[in-house]
Design an enzyme around this catalytic site. Structure first.
Site, short mmCIF file in Angstrom:
data_model
loop_
_atom_site.label_atom_id
_atom_site.label_comp_id
_atom_site.label_asym_id
_atom_site.label_seq_id
_atom_site.Cartn_x
_atom_site.Cartn_y
_atom_site.Cartn_z
N GLU A 160 0.71 -1.16 0.03
CA GLU A 160 0.04 -0.05 -0.11
C GLU A 160 0.94 1.27 -0.28
OE1 GLU A 160 -3.11 -0.09 3.20
OE2 GLU A 160 -3.91 -2.03 2.24
N GLU A 190 -5.33 -8.61 0.89
CA GLU A 190 -5.96 -8.28 2.15
C GLU A 190 -7.34 -8.03 1.91
OE1 GLU A 190 -4.53 -4.74 4.41
OE2 GLU A 190 -2.16 -5.45 4.19
#
Length: 462
Positions: free
Chosen positions: A175, A369
């Site tokens: 991320e 995720e």
């Protein structure tokens, strides 16, 4: 008499043979042992100690004490049937001064963890950078410094040299949107800077670091190399309004295309290149950088939690985490929400996966995720987290729908294995499928863990 008939068995949505099931964590969120075996402070240690930054001043000093309890945690993973475990290495453990000699004691921990995973039939998936930059590197400029990209490549080389004979799948960054725009734009994450130019400089250096790390991993014999992005399904408030569509394009550029296009198409999209130039960050781009960034990957990790809705407006913007967003704003959505206040709509995950399949064909995908925080209550030995089960079930059905329509999706990892340190929310939010009592470190599988184990066992959904 009519013959008695057995009730029909419920239909099962089967996933492909070899589909990878597992869960994910991150080093600072679970390890603890913040000062042991040569580990030095990360930017999150510093940020957590800055008054007002983190809920109730919580830190990751102890977290889930995974550093000492990893054997028990691996046994728990095996009991749940996890086939893949995605973890991150702590940069300050492996290179305490950020760029110098390797700390053997730091790598020893991951050596032990990998061996324990393999002994239980669990494939390790290692992430090099999940936000815990050594503070000494931030003191030298952090991700606004080009040198940090090269130091990430050095970390990659050192780590793959030690673990590459047993770890098949490697992820460079987790991320980077959060690292750049929350860390350097809004200041909501470490290191807590608030400078749009710095945020965009960080974008380029994170991407450059990714490309350099890919090359270092390849040179070290890595078999599968990936990048994990928290991608967004950004929808217009009025699909017929060209101004709303323009606002969507800008936010989509910041969340998605500024990361995807350089890696998978060979260069920055024109509008994002113009944004970099507007804030002077284009001066950080040197000849050949985009070729490095576009070093081929084998897998794109997709982290997904919530959809976004955007509209155009006068005198508004989408906040400091979205540089150049004047004239657009996020719109509240009439949807159920998690304990984070995040809207729940699994169809957005389906839309995102199909969009990736169309716009970036030939790129294998993996959900690295997906999960939700809810206000869990431990009642004896049970946490009846029906909302989380509903969230996971809905998103897995969206994944199955995308697979059925041709998306090249290789696996699904739940976030997270354990309740853990949730960054600026401290220990106030619980994402785990396993409950953690932070006072005693007792682990209690929630109903969602048992449900997920059943899904894994049948490789499908009822």
């Amino acid at each position: 008499m009519a013959p008695r008939t057995r009730p029909a068995e419920p239909a099962v949505l089967r996933f492909p043979a070899g589909f990878r099931w597992g869960a994910a964590t991150a080093s600072y969120q679970i390890e603890g042992a913040a000062t042991e075996d040569g580990r030095t402070p990360s930017i999150w240690d510093t940020y957590a100690r800055t008054p007002g930054r983190v809920f109730q001043g919580h830190s990751g000093d102890v977290a889930c004490d995974h550093y000492h309890r990893y054997r028990d945690d691996v046994r728990l993973m095996a009991e749940l049937g996890l086939g893949t475990y995605r973890f991150s290495v702590a940069w300050p453990r492996i290179k305490p001064d950020g760029s110098g000699p390797v700390n053997a004691r730091g790598l020893d921990f991951y050596d032990r963890l990998v061996d324990e995973l393999l002994a239980h039939g669990i494939a390790p998936m290692a992430t090099l950078y999940h936000w815990d930059l050594p503070q000494v590197l931030e003191d030298r400029g952090g991700w606004t410094s080009r040198d940090t990209a090269y130091h990430l490549a050095d970390l990659a080389a050192a780590t793959v040299a030690r673990l590459g004979d047993r770890v098949a799948t490697w992820t460079t960054l987790n991320e980077p949107w959060c690292s750049a725009f929350l860390g350097y734009g809004s200041g909501d994450h470490a290191p807590g800077r608030q400078d749009p130019a710095a945020a965009l400089e960080a974008v380029h250096h994170l991407l450059l670091g990714h490309g350099l790390a890919v090359r270092a991993l390849r040179a070290g014999g890595a078999r599968e190399v990936s990048l994990t992005l928290n991608l967004a399904c950004v929808r217009p408030d009025d699909p017929a309004d060209p101004h709303d569509l323009a606002a969507v394009r800008h936010i989509d550029g910041l969340h998605n295309r500024i990361w995807l296009d350089p890696v998978l198409k060979g260069g920055y999209p024109q509008d994002m290149r113009a944004l970099l130039a507007r804030f002077g960050a284009d001066r950080k781009i040197q000849p050949g950088d985009e070729n490095v960034i576009a070093s081929p990957i084998d897998l794109l990790g997709v982290n997904f939690y919530q959809p976004s809705r955007v509209r155009a407006g006068v005198g508004v913007d989408c906040g400091p985490a979205n540089p150049g967003s004047e004239g657009c704003e996020y719109v509240p959505q009439d949807l159920p929400v998690t304990a984070m206040g995040w809207p729940v709509d699994a169809t957005a995950l389906y839309e995102l996966l199909m969009r990736l399949s169309t716009d970036y064909p030939g790129t294998p995908l993996m959900i690295t995720e997906n999960g939700a925080a809810y206000d869990d209550v431990l009642d004896g030995d049970r946490v009846a987290d029906t909302d989380r089960i509903g969230y996971l079930d809905g998103h897995l059905r969206a994944v199955h729908a995308a697979l059925s329509e041709g998306a090249d999706l290789r696996g699904y990892l739940a976030w997270s294995l354990l309740d853990n340190y949730e960054w600026a929310y401290g220990y106030g939010k619980r994402f785990g499928i396993v409950h953690v009592d932070y006072d005693t470190q007792r682990r209690t599988p929630k109903d969602s863990a048992r449900w997920f184990a059943d899904v894994i066992g049948r490789n499908g959904l009822c």
